[in-house]
Design an enzyme around this catalytic site. Structure first.
Site, mmCIF file in Angstrom:
data_model
loop_
_atom_site.group_PDB
_atom_site.id
_atom_site.type_symbol
_atom_site.label_atom_id
_atom_site.label_comp_id
_atom_site.label_asym_id
_atom_site.label_seq_id
_atom_site.Cartn_x
_atom_site.Cartn_y
_atom_site.Cartn_z
ATOM 1 N N GLN A 1 10.463 76.095 -41.491
ATOM 2 C CA GLN A 1 11.615 75.473 -41.098
ATOM 3 C C GLN A 1 12.198 74.274 -41.321
ATOM 4 O O GLN A 1 11.149 73.228 -41.306
ATOM 5 C CB GLN A 1 11.696 75.602 -39.525
ATOM 6 C CG GLN A 1 13.285 75.389 -38.882
ATOM 7 C CD GLN A 1 12.973 75.376 -37.351
ATOM 8 O OE1 GLN A 1 12.092 75.710 -36.676
ATOM 9 N NE2 GLN A 1 14.285 75.280 -36.635
ATOM 10 N N ASP B 1 24.739 79.481 -47.123
ATOM 11 C CA ASP B 1 23.677 78.716 -47.369
ATOM 12 C C ASP B 1 24.245 77.716 -48.715
ATOM 13 O O ASP B 1 24.398 78.380 -49.801
ATOM 14 C CB ASP B 1 22.466 79.235 -47.491
ATOM 15 C CG ASP B 1 21.356 78.457 -47.327
ATOM 16 O OD1 ASP B 1 20.430 78.450 -46.533
ATOM 17 O OD2 ASP B 1 21.068 77.442 -48.263
ATOM 18 N N HIS C 1 18.656 79.256 -36.615
ATOM 19 C CA HIS C 1 19.324 79.842 -37.286
ATOM 20 C C HIS C 1 18.818 81.149 -37.946
ATOM 21 O O HIS C 1 17.514 81.212 -38.116
ATOM 22 C CB HIS C 1 19.955 78.916 -38.535
ATOM 23 C CG HIS C 1 18.952 78.552 -39.342
ATOM 24 N ND1 HIS C 1 18.335 77.311 -38.842
ATOM 25 C CD2 HIS C 1 18.368 78.693 -40.501
ATOM 26 C CE1 HIS C 1 17.282 76.879 -39.704
ATOM 27 N NE2 HIS C 1 17.378 77.614 -40.666
ATOM 28 N N ASN D 1 12.746 81.101 -39.740
ATOM 29 C CA ASN D 1 11.895 80.304 -39.861
ATOM 30 C C ASN D 1 11.578 79.397 -38.631
ATOM 31 O O ASN D 1 12.535 78.827 -37.934
ATOM 32 C CB ASN D 1 11.983 79.524 -41.040
ATOM 33 C CG ASN D 1 12.260 80.142 -42.241
ATOM 34 O OD1 ASN D 1 11.454 81.180 -42.746
ATOM 35 N ND2 ASN D 1 13.123 79.802 -43.202
ATOM 36 N N HIS E 1 18.698 83.608 -41.124
ATOM 37 C CA HIS E 1 19.171 83.910 -42.189
ATOM 38 C C HIS E 1 19.597 85.072 -43.046
ATOM 39 O O HIS E 1 18.734 86.143 -42.295
ATOM 40 C CB HIS E 1 18.230 83.434 -43.615
ATOM 41 C CG HIS E 1 17.651 81.824 -43.455
ATOM 42 N ND1 HIS E 1 17.840 81.178 -44.652
ATOM 43 C CD2 HIS E 1 16.629 81.353 -42.581
ATOM 44 C CE1 HIS E 1 17.247 80.002 -44.200
ATOM 45 N NE2 HIS E 1 16.659 80.092 -43.042
HETATM 46 P P1 AMP Z 1 15.215 76.425 -42.676
HETATM 47 O O1 AMP Z 1 14.255 76.223 -43.853
HETATM 48 O O2 AMP Z 1 15.039 78.064 -41.954
HETATM 49 O O3 AMP Z 1 15.457 75.630 -41.802
HETATM 50 O O4 AMP Z 1 16.719 76.698 -43.456
HETATM 51 C C1 AMP Z 1 17.627 75.526 -43.475
HETATM 52 C C2 AMP Z 1 18.366 76.276 -44.620
HETATM 53 O O5 AMP Z 1 19.625 75.291 -44.520
HETATM 54 C C3 AMP Z 1 18.135 76.186 -46.017
HETATM 55 O O6 AMP Z 1 18.124 77.239 -46.671
HETATM 56 C C4 AMP Z 1 19.201 75.168 -46.806
HETATM 57 O O7 AMP Z 1 19.584 75.518 -48.059
HETATM 58 C C5 AMP Z 1 20.088 75.211 -45.678
HETATM 59 N N1 AMP Z 1 21.225 74.123 -45.886
HETATM 60 C C6 AMP Z 1 20.579 72.877 -45.740
HETATM 61 N N2 AMP Z 1 22.058 71.916 -45.640
HETATM 62 C C7 AMP Z 1 22.977 72.815 -45.708
HETATM 63 C C8 AMP Z 1 24.405 72.511 -45.561
HETATM 64 N N3 AMP Z 1 24.938 71.416 -45.520
HETATM 65 N N4 AMP Z 1 25.197 73.721 -45.487
HETATM 66 C C9 AMP Z 1 24.707 74.850 -45.729
HETATM 67 N N5 AMP Z 1 23.305 75.148 -45.794
HETATM 68 C C10 AMP Z 1 22.698 74.286 -45.653
#
Ligand code: AMP
Ligand code: ZN
Length: 112
Positions: free
Chosen positions: A93, A30, A99, A86, A101
Site C-alpha cells: 500500500q 489509476d 481503495h 493492498n 483496485h
Molecule cells: P496502493 O499501492 O494500493 O496504495 O495504490 C495506490 C495507487 O494510486 C497506485 O496504483 C497509483 O498509481 C495510484 N495513484 C497515485 N496517485 C494518483 C492520482 N493522482 N490519480 C490516480 N491514481 C493515483
C-alpha cells in the site's frame, strides 16, 4: 484528512479521471495503470486501510463490493476482472486511504 491525496480527489480539489461517483464513493482511473482497465474505488470517508475497518463500515464495504461488477461491465470487461486491496507497507500500500483496485482487459499475471 487535509494532506490525503484521495481525500483531495474526493473533494474535487485535485482532478481525476472520474468514471462514477455517489454519496459514498468516487471511482477514477489509476494514473499509472497496470492493465488496460485500472480503476480505483475510493470511499469518501477517510479510512486509512482495511486494518481500520470496523462494523460501522459494513454497509460501505458492501456497497463498494456490489458496485464492482457493474463498473467492470461498463469498462467492457465481459470476460472477468481482478480486484486487489493492498494493506500496509507489507501489502504494497502506497496511498493510506482505503481503495479497491479493479483491473482487467488484458492477460493478467497469475499468482504463481
Ligand atoms: P496502493 O499501492 O494500493 O496504495 O495504490 C495506490 C495507487 O494510486 C497506485 O496504483 C497509483 O498509481 C495510484 N495513484 C497515485 N496517485 C494518483 C492520482 N493522482 N490519480 C490516480 N491514481 C493515483
Ligand atoms: Zn483520505
Amino acid at each position: 484528512m487535509s494532506d490525503c491525496l484521495f481525500c483531495k480527489i474526493a473533494a474535487g480539489e485535485i482532478p481525476a479521471d472520474t468514471v462514477y461517483e455517489d454519496d459514498q464513493v468516487i471511482v477514477f482511473k489509476d494514473i499509472h495503470p497496470k492493465a488496460p482497465v485500472h480503476l480505483l474505488i475510493v470511499p469518501r470517508e477517510h479510512i486509512p486501510s482495511l486494518k481500520e475497518m470496523d462494523a460501522s463500515h459494513d454497509a460501505l464495504m458492501a456497497h463498494m463490493m456490489r458496485l464492482l461488477p457493474g463498473l467492470a461491465q461498463e469498462q467492457g470487461l465481459d470476460n472477468g476482472f481482478r480486484t486487489i486491496i493492498n494493506t500496509g507497507p507489507g501489502g504494497g500500500q502506497e496511498i493510506f486511504h482505503l481503495h479497491i483496485h479493479l483491473l482487467g482487459g488484458g492477460r493478467l499475471p497469475g499468482f504463481g
